[in-house]
Design an enzyme around this catalytic site. Structure first.
Site, PDB file in Angstrom:
ATOM      1  CG  ASP A 158     108.229 -73.738  36.995  1.00  0.00           C
ATOM      2  OD1 ASP A 158     107.907 -72.801  37.630  1.00  0.00           O
ATOM      3  OD2 ASP A 158     107.532 -74.214  36.382  1.00  0.00           O
ATOM      4  CG  ASP A 192      96.515 -85.643  47.128  1.00  0.00           C
ATOM      5  OD1 ASP A 192      96.839 -86.073  45.773  1.00  0.00           O
ATOM      6  OD2 ASP A 192      95.529 -85.323  47.649  1.00  0.00           O
ATOM      7  CD  GLN A 212     107.329 -84.569  37.130  1.00  0.00           C
ATOM      8  OE1 GLN A 212     106.216 -84.412  36.461  1.00  0.00           O
ATOM      9  NE2 GLN A 212     107.468 -83.329  37.866  1.00  0.00           N
ATOM     10  CG  HIS A 227     105.217 -68.074  34.900  1.00  0.00           C
ATOM     11  ND1 HIS A 227     106.107 -68.781  33.474  1.00  0.00           N
ATOM     12  CD2 HIS A 227     104.976 -69.112  35.523  1.00  0.00           C
ATOM     13  CE1 HIS A 227     106.185 -70.083  33.970  1.00  0.00           C
ATOM     14  NE2 HIS A 227     105.500 -70.335  34.983  1.00  0.00           N
ATOM     15  CG  ASP A 261     102.363 -72.640  37.082  1.00  0.00           C
ATOM     16  OD1 ASP A 261     101.843 -72.736  35.966  1.00  0.00           O
ATOM     17  OD2 ASP A 261     103.296 -72.669  37.400  1.00  0.00           O
TER      18      ASP A 261
END
Length: 554
Positions: free
Chosen positions: A335, A389, A281, A313, A408
Site C-alpha cells: 500500500d 516469493d 487477491q 505505521h 509489514d
C-alpha cells in the site's frame, strides 16, 4: 451397515438389474466398445467436476471464514465421510442404475454449481446476525460438504453397474478402468481450478460453469447411451429436471456480476469505490468520499483503516530507523504507507518494497485516494517494487544488503503468512541485515493474542535476533491496520484487537528510540514508545518454543 454378498456360483450369469430385467444387458445404440469408452469419458468428466466442487468450497471457506488449514480439513474430511454414505445409499439404486445416475448428476450439478453463490449470500447478508446464527456460514459449509460428498460417493457404484451392463468384464478389471478414469479426471479438475477457472472466471462463475458441464454430460450419457433402458416417463422426467437445472445455472451465471456487486455492498457498505481482483487477491477500497476515511481490504480482511493507519505505521517504522538506515527493505507494505514513513527520514538512499501482489502496488501508485494517503511514495526514485516469493528473493540476496528491514505482514495467525514468521525465514533476514542493522516486525495484537505474539519473539531469538517488544494502542476497539481478524462480516472470529504489538530485533538487543534528525511523528513520542515497551513487557510469556517451517506454532 455393509451388507455381505454371497459369491455367485461358477458359470452363473451376472445380475444386471435394471428395468429390462435382472439379467439383461443394456440395449445400446452403439457398439459395446464405443459404449464402454463413453461411460469412461463420463466418469472422467464427473470426477473433474466433483473435485472442482471440493476445491471451490475450500477456497471460498478460507476466504470467508479464514484459517485455510482448518477449512480444508473440515471440507475434505466431511466430504470423504459423506462419500462413504453415498456409496452405501447407492446400493438401493443399482436396479435402476441409468435413471438413478441421471437424477444423481442433475442434483449434483445444481447443488455443486450453486454452492459458492449460496454460501457467499449467507455470509454477506446474514454473517453479522450473531446469536443462534453466529456459525451460520460454517454450518452451511458442512451441509454442502455432506450433500456433495453423498452425491459424489453414489456415482461410483452406479457407474460400475452401467459399465458392466455395457459389456461384461472381470470385476477387478472394471474397477481398475473405472478408477483410472476417475483419478485422471480428478487430476484435470484439480489443475483446472487454480489455473483456469479461478483466475479467468472467478469462484462464482467457475462453479456455475462446472455445474453446467456436469449436468450436460450426465444427461447426455443417460439419455443418449442408455435411453432404451428408460421408460418414456423416466426420459421425460430426466429431460425436464436437467432443463430446469440448466436454466437455473444459466440464470445465475447471467446475474453473477450483479449478485457479486450487491453482496460486496452488503459486506463493505455502500461506499465501495474500488473493487478489483489481482492475480493474487481481491482488493477493495472504501470511503475517501464525503470526508469518510479510506479503508483497504485484502481478500475481505481489513488491512488499512485510514482513521488510524498513521499510528500503526509510525510505530512500525520509526523505532527501526533510530540507527543507520540508508538501505531499507519493506516486506509486504504494497500500500506504500510504510514506505511513506521511511522516506520521511533523511539519509535514506534506497527502499525496496517486496510485495507478493504487484497489482496492489500498482493500485497504490495510481489510485488517487490511496496514492494521496501514501503521499505518492511510489513516485520517489529511491523506491523500487520487487515481487515474488519472499523466501526465494532473500535466498538470492547478498549478505548485509540492508540496514533496516520492516516486516509489514498480516498477523502470524493467518495461515498463508505463517512461514514468514518462521525461524528459517528470520535466519534469512539476519543474513541480509548489516551487522548493526535492525528488524521491525508487526507480530499481531499483544493484548488479544499474547501467546502468538511472544512465539514470534521466541522465534526471533532462536534465529539469533534478540528483540524488544512494544505496543501502541488504537483509538478505538475495532480492528486496525495490520490486523487480520477475518472479513468484516465474518460470523465468528477472534476478538478485535485494542492495539498493535511490535518487536524490534537486532544481533544485540536494541533500545527502541526515535531518530532525532527525522521529522517528528504525528502520534508517536519518546514517552509513548517507552510506555509501550513497559506495557508489552507486562504480558510476557516465557518458555515458548520457536515456530519453524515443519512445526508452525501459530
Amino acid at each position: 451397515m455393509i451388507e455381505p454378498h454371497a459369491p455367485a456360483p461358477p458359470g452363473s450369469p451376472p445380475s444386471w438389474g435394471g428395468p429390462c430385467g435382472p439379467e439383461a444387458p443394456a440395449r445400446l445404440p452403439v457398439r459395446p466398445a464405443v459404449g464402454r469408452f463413453l461411460v469412461l469419458a463420463g466418469v472422467f468428466v464427473c470426477a473433474a467436476c466433483g473435485l472442482v466442487y471440493e476445491l471451490e468450497l475450500v477456497a471460498l471457506a478460507s476466504y470467508l471464514i479464514g484459517d485455510s488449514v482448518t477449512q480444508a480439513s473440515v471440507v475434505l474430511s466431511v466430504m470423504v465421510f459423506a462419500m462413504g454414505l453415498g456409496s452405501l445409499a447407492a446400493k438401493r439404486l443399482r436396479g435402476l442404475a441409468a435413471a438413478g445416475f441421471g437424477a444423481l448428476e442433475a442434483a449434483l450439478a445444481l447443488v455443486g454449481g450453486s454452492s459458492a453463490m449460496l454460501l457467499y449470500a449467507v455470509f454477506a447478508w446474514t454473517g453479522g446476525w450473531g446469536g443462534l446464527w453466529a456459525d451460520g456460514p460454517r454450518i452451511l459449509l458442512v451441509a454442502f460438504s455432506l450433500a456433495i460428498g453423498v452425491l459424489i460417493g453414489a456415482e461410483v457404484p452406479l457407474l460400475m453397474e452401467l459399465i458392466q451392463r455395457v459389456r461384461r468384464q472381470d470385476p477387478g478389471g472394471a474397477v481398475a478402468d473405472l478408477f483410472a478414469a476417475d483419478y485422471v479426471g480428478a487430476l484435470v479438475g484439480g489443475l483446472a481450478f487454480p489455473f483456469v477457472l479461478l483466475p479467468f472466471l472467478g469462484q462464482l462463475t467457475g462453479a456455475l460453469l462446472t455445474g453446467t458441464v456436469n449436468a450436460v454430460v450426465g444427461a447426455a450419457l443417460v439419455l443418449g447411451l442408455f435411453r432404451r433402458d428408460l421408460t418414456r416417463r423416466a426420459r421425460w422426467l430426466l429431460l425436464t429436471a436437467n432443463a430446469v437445472v440448466l436454466a437455473l445455472l444459466a440464470t445465475a451465471t447471467v446475474l453473477a456480476d450483479d449478485f457479486e456487486r450487491a453482496a460486496r455492498h452488503a459486506v463493505y457498505g455502500q461506499d465501495v469505490r474500488v473493487a478489483v481482483r489481482t492475480g493474487v487477491q481481491e482488493v477493495v477500497l472504501t470511503g475517501d468520499a464525503d470526508g469518510r476515511p479510506l479503508d483497504l481490504f485484502l481478500d475481505g480482511r481489513l488491512r488499512v483503516r485510514g482513521s488510524d493507519e498513521r499510528s500503526y505505521h509510525e510505530a512500525l517504522v520509526h523505532p527501526a530507523m533510530g540507527g543507520p538506515h540508508a538501505r531499507v527493505l519493506i516486506l509486504g507494505g504494497g500500500d506504500g504507507l510504510a514506505a511513506r514513513e521511511v522516506l520521511r527520514h533523511p539519509g535514506v538512499r534506497r527502499v525496496d518494497v517486496l510485495e507478493a501482489d504487484p497489482g496492489l502496488a500498482r493500485l497504490a501508485r495510481h489510485d488517487p485516494g490511496l496514492s494521496t494517503l501514501n503521499e505518492h511514495a511510489y513516485g520517489d526514485a529511491r523506491v523500487r517494487v520487487l515481487s515474488g516469493d519472499a523466501f526465494h528473493r532473500l535466498r538470492a540476496t547478498p549478505s548485509a544488503t540492508y540496514d533496516v528491514v520492516i516486516s509489514d505482514l498480516p498477523d502470524p495467525g493467518v495461515t498463508a503468512s505463517t512461514k514468514l514468521y518462521s525461524q528459517e525465514f528470520y535466519g534469512l533476514l539476519r543474513r541480509v541485515l548489516a551487522p548493526d542493522g535492525r528488524l521491525a516486525v508487526h507480530a499481531g495484537p499483544v493484548d488479544a493474542r499474547p501467546r502468538a505474539f511472544w512465539t514470534v519473539d521466541a522465534t526471533l531469538r532462536a534465529a539469533g535476533l534478540p528483540a524488544v517488544a512494544y505496543r501502541v494502542g488504537a483509538r478505538d476497539t475495532g480492528p486496525g491496520p495490520g490486523s487480520v481478524p477475518g472479513p468484516r462480516r465474518a460470523a465468528a472470529g477472534p476478538p478485535a484487537p485494542r492495539g498493535w504489538g511490535f518487536l524490534l530485533a537486532a544481533r544485540t538487543a536494541p533500545a527502541p528510540r526515535l531518530d532525532p534528525a527525522a521529522p517528528r511523528p504525528h502520534s508517536l513520542t519518546p514517552d509513548s514508545l517507552a510506555r509501550g515497551v513497559r506495557e508489552a513487557a507486562r504480558t510476557q510469556m516465557a518458555g515458548l518454543p520457536p515456530s519453524t517451517l515443519v512445526h508452525p506454532r501459530f
